[in-house]
Design a protein around this motif. Sequence first.
Motif, short mmCIF file in Angstrom:
data_model
loop_
_atom_site.label_atom_id
_atom_site.label_comp_id
_atom_site.label_asym_id
_atom_site.label_seq_id
_atom_site.Cartn_x
_atom_site.Cartn_y
_atom_site.Cartn_z
N ASP A 79 0.83 -1.21 0.00
CA ASP A 79 0.00 0.00 0.00
C ASP A 79 0.86 1.26 0.00
O ASP A 79 0.89 2.02 0.97
CB ASP A 79 -0.92 -0.01 1.23
CG ASP A 79 -1.90 1.15 1.21
OD1 ASP A 79 -2.26 1.62 0.13
OD2 ASP A 79 -2.31 1.57 2.32
N PRO A 80 1.59 1.52 -1.10
CA PRO A 80 2.45 2.71 -1.12
C PRO A 80 1.66 4.02 -1.11
O PRO A 80 2.20 5.05 -0.70
CB PRO A 80 3.23 2.54 -2.42
CG PRO A 80 2.34 1.71 -3.29
CD PRO A 80 1.66 0.76 -2.35
N LEU A 81 0.41 4.01 -1.52
CA LEU A 81 -0.39 5.24 -1.58
C LEU A 81 -1.25 5.44 -0.32
O LEU A 81 -2.07 6.35 -0.26
CB LEU A 81 -1.29 5.21 -2.82
CG LEU A 81 -0.59 5.09 -4.17
CD1 LEU A 81 -1.59 5.13 -5.30
CD2 LEU A 81 0.44 6.20 -4.33
N GLU A 82 -1.05 4.59 0.68
CA GLU A 82 -1.77 4.69 1.96
C GLU A 82 -3.29 4.65 1.77
O GLU A 82 -4.03 5.37 2.43
CB GLU A 82 -1.35 5.95 2.71
CG GLU A 82 0.11 5.97 3.10
CD GLU A 82 0.48 7.24 3.87
OE1 GLU A 82 0.26 8.34 3.32
OE2 GLU A 82 0.95 7.10 5.01
N LEU A 83 -3.72 3.77 0.87
CA LEU A 83 -5.16 3.60 0.69
C LEU A 83 -5.80 2.97 1.93
O LEU A 83 -7.03 3.07 2.11
CB LEU A 83 -5.43 2.72 -0.53
CG LEU A 83 -4.91 3.24 -1.88
CD1 LEU A 83 -5.36 2.33 -3.00
CD2 LEU A 83 -5.37 4.66 -2.12
N ARG A 84 -4.99 2.33 2.76
CA ARG A 84 -5.52 1.73 3.98
C ARG A 84 -6.20 2.76 4.87
O ARG A 84 -7.09 2.44 5.66
CB ARG A 84 -4.41 1.03 4.76
CG ARG A 84 -3.28 1.95 5.21
CD ARG A 84 -2.14 1.16 5.83
NE ARG A 84 -1.01 2.01 6.25
CZ ARG A 84 -0.05 2.40 5.43
NH1 ARG A 84 -0.08 2.03 4.14
NH2 ARG A 84 0.93 3.16 5.87
N GLN A 85 -5.77 4.02 4.77
CA GLN A 85 -6.38 5.06 5.59
C GLN A 85 -7.86 5.22 5.27
O GLN A 85 -8.67 5.52 6.14
CB GLN A 85 -5.65 6.38 5.39
CG GLN A 85 -4.22 6.38 5.90
CD GLN A 85 -3.52 7.69 5.62
OE1 GLN A 85 -4.03 8.54 4.89
NE2 GLN A 85 -2.33 7.86 6.18
N LEU A 86 -8.22 5.02 3.99
CA LEU A 86 -9.63 5.12 3.60
C LEU A 86 -10.46 4.02 4.26
O LEU A 86 -11.60 4.25 4.69
CB LEU A 86 -9.75 5.03 2.08
CG LEU A 86 -9.02 6.09 1.27
CD1 LEU A 86 -9.16 5.81 -0.22
CD2 LEU A 86 -9.56 7.48 1.60
N ALA A 87 -9.88 2.82 4.33
CA ALA A 87 -10.60 1.71 4.94
C ALA A 87 -10.64 1.83 6.46
O ALA A 87 -11.70 1.65 7.09
CB ALA A 87 -9.96 0.39 4.53
N LEU A 88 -9.49 2.14 7.04
CA LEU A 88 -9.44 2.22 8.51
C LEU A 88 -10.27 3.38 9.04
O LEU A 88 -10.72 3.33 10.19
CB LEU A 88 -7.98 2.35 8.97
CG LEU A 88 -7.10 1.13 8.70
CD1 LEU A 88 -5.65 1.41 9.09
CD2 LEU A 88 -7.61 -0.08 9.46
N ALA A 89 -10.48 4.42 8.21
CA ALA A 89 -11.31 5.54 8.66
C ALA A 89 -12.74 5.09 8.95
O ALA A 89 -13.46 5.71 9.74
CB ALA A 89 -11.31 6.65 7.62
N LYS A 90 -13.15 4.02 8.30
CA LYS A 90 -14.50 3.53 8.51
C LYS A 90 -14.67 2.90 9.89
O LYS A 90 -15.79 2.71 10.38
CB LYS A 90 -14.88 2.53 7.42
CG LYS A 90 -14.82 3.15 6.02
CD LYS A 90 -15.17 2.16 4.94
CE LYS A 90 -14.95 2.78 3.56
NZ LYS A 90 -15.80 3.95 3.32
#
Length: 789
Positions: free
Chosen positions: A173-184
Amino acid sequence: MGLPSLVAAAYRALAPHRRLLLALTAVALAASTAGLGKLTLAENAQALLPDGASEAAEGFRLLQEAPFARKVVITLTADPGVPLGEATAAADRVVAALGPPWFRGAAAGPGDKAGPGLVTWFLAALPSLATAEDLAAVAARLTPGEFAERLAGAREALLSPEGMVLKGVIREDPLELRQLALAKLRHVSLGPGLRLHGTHFASADGRSALVIADTSVAVTDSGGAREVVARVETALAGAVPPGVTATWVSGHRYALANAETIRGDLAVVLGASALGLLALFAAFLRSWRALYVFTIPVAVVSVAAGAVALVYGQVSAITLGFGAVLLGITVDFGIHVYVALGRGEGPVDRVMGQVARPVLFGGLTTLGAFGVLLLSDLPGQRQLAVFSLAGIAAALALALLVLPHLLAGHRAPGREGAPPPPAPLRGGRRVLAGWAAALAVCGWFGAGVRFDGDVKALGVVPPEVAAAEEAVRQTWGDLRGRALAAVDGPDLGAALEANEALFAHLDAHLAPGDLVSLAPLVPSPATQEANRARWAAFWEGRRDGLAGALGTVGATLGFTEVAFAPFLARLDAAPPPVTPEELEALGMGEAVGALVTRGEGYARVLTLVPDEPEVAALAAPGAGAPPGVRWAFPSRFRAEVSAAIGADFRQFVVGAGLVNLVLLAALFRRPRRVAAALVPVLSGLAALAGGMGALGWTFNLFNVVAAILIIGLGVDYGIFMVCRTTEAYDHDTGRAVLLSGLTTLAGFGALALARHPALHSMGVTVLLGLGAAIPAALWVTPRVCGASR
């Protein structure tokens, strides 16, 4: 043949078989008393709560599904200077100690599953969760400047001391897309003060750890609650070291406190009532035969309790506590028979025929008054109705059919022969004027009496439990006081779809953190399918360009050609569906399980919102909420119960009044005499309302019972005094009415000694009403009749 003639004939028919009658009666009463040992006693406050189809009852049932309504919540706080690790270690020991059979499980956090595996899973599931707004955020990260900045940040992270741990996450996840999921995840945080400290729940100030224990014991099960409380206390004693303070809350602590209070009250109330009755008998009746009268209320308590057990399967301890009141009610019939036989002239059957008329109609009016309680939404009031109806009916039978055979040959000491004629009534105008003035004053104060639906006010709240509740609010937020919105469906998919519509309605108006909902984290299957299709369409024209950019920009920053191969492979992989089961397997069982309920043929999804007027406005008709949503606001629940109490009060008073009016019309057939018989009722209700208004008290669920009792007994007193004043016999009725009233006051005086608020409230308020009804019957009723006899 009228009722009096039937009673006289019954005496004559049973007299030759007196021994057999008494033997059969003794056997029946002994059997009912022996059956008391087999009763199931419910020592809880469940009887105080609505269970019908009303809005208040539905709201209460929904509030019972709140995430922490049936949980044990334990807070372990480290003292100043003590590291949080001491509290989290104690939390692990507490979890290990709370096991079967009393606990289904306990958790101090999501555990080891909430580590890197959770992040990896969210990355894989992101295509099922990403909304159109999320894809817009992804597109912003693909712009050249933002893209290069993200990769540069990834390089710096790899060079940091944590780089070895983060290497796998950055490659995926080089673009830190995990932040979108974890924000939920913020939408399923059950408390605003809840944080994660490693694999443990911790407070925002970093001093407290949290343990949540799940038990199958219902909070209304006092026996099970006693075990739950004992197990928790034992676990804390063995697991919490010096320097760590443990506090805990659970509905079971309230249930146990109420059960122990009621158990103690039963002994005090019944004992004090019995002693009061004995003292009154000794002062007024002064004969050993009076003990026969005393056996009537003692005997009918077991009969009444048996009737409740037969109908409902168990008896509320609060209902059994009402036995003290029944002692005072049912003894009235025996007193009038005793006094009549002691002062009457002629054979016993003739005297019984004379006294039977007021006794029977007095009993019928009391039965009619309590009968309206069968219409209540409160199981406690319905139990009181069955208890009272059975007890009063049994007392009537004993007083009219059995007691005369025990009192054969009885004459009151020093009162043989006919009583002297009653003195002429004097001061009629002054008495009536004073009575009218008293009613006006009571009406003035009673006009402002309110109805209070706060169920908690009817239960015992120990100071240590109240302090623990406040500590929970201060540390974790209001875990147990939020409002609920529930949506149902024939299956989980339908319920989740309805939940999404509810979330869309609420999210547009509530601040971040105010709304706890599964909708962003567990969309419906149809929404997940639409999200995956949109995700695939988004990357269809961007995937190859992104791969080239990663290679080109990554090379300038020192990344190898295959550094981000896991990320590109994930874009091509089929994403997994998001289900509650998956999230529970990842250590999120407490959050997900608290918001989803499933049964045979239905699924329910809960949403938590602040219990505030602004939020309640969003639930109002016309506010845009989707159809089918059921709401439960604790503050509004109290208002609903208050309205229900007010409606019940009016319904019961009107119903009891109509029943008694019909019976009085059948008995006296003259409006003036009917009005005179109602004088004690009017006086008692006015004094009750006026006294409560003057003292600043409110009507609660059990004050309604007090009003019904005043109606039933007030009419009894009025009937006897009208008969004494207008008919051609006098069996020292005034003395009998006074003694009857005092015996009832003795019963309710004993209830006033109770520590349980429900019993105490009922006792004190009836003292107000009957304290006015008795003198009104003795002094005002005869003058309203307008005759000297």
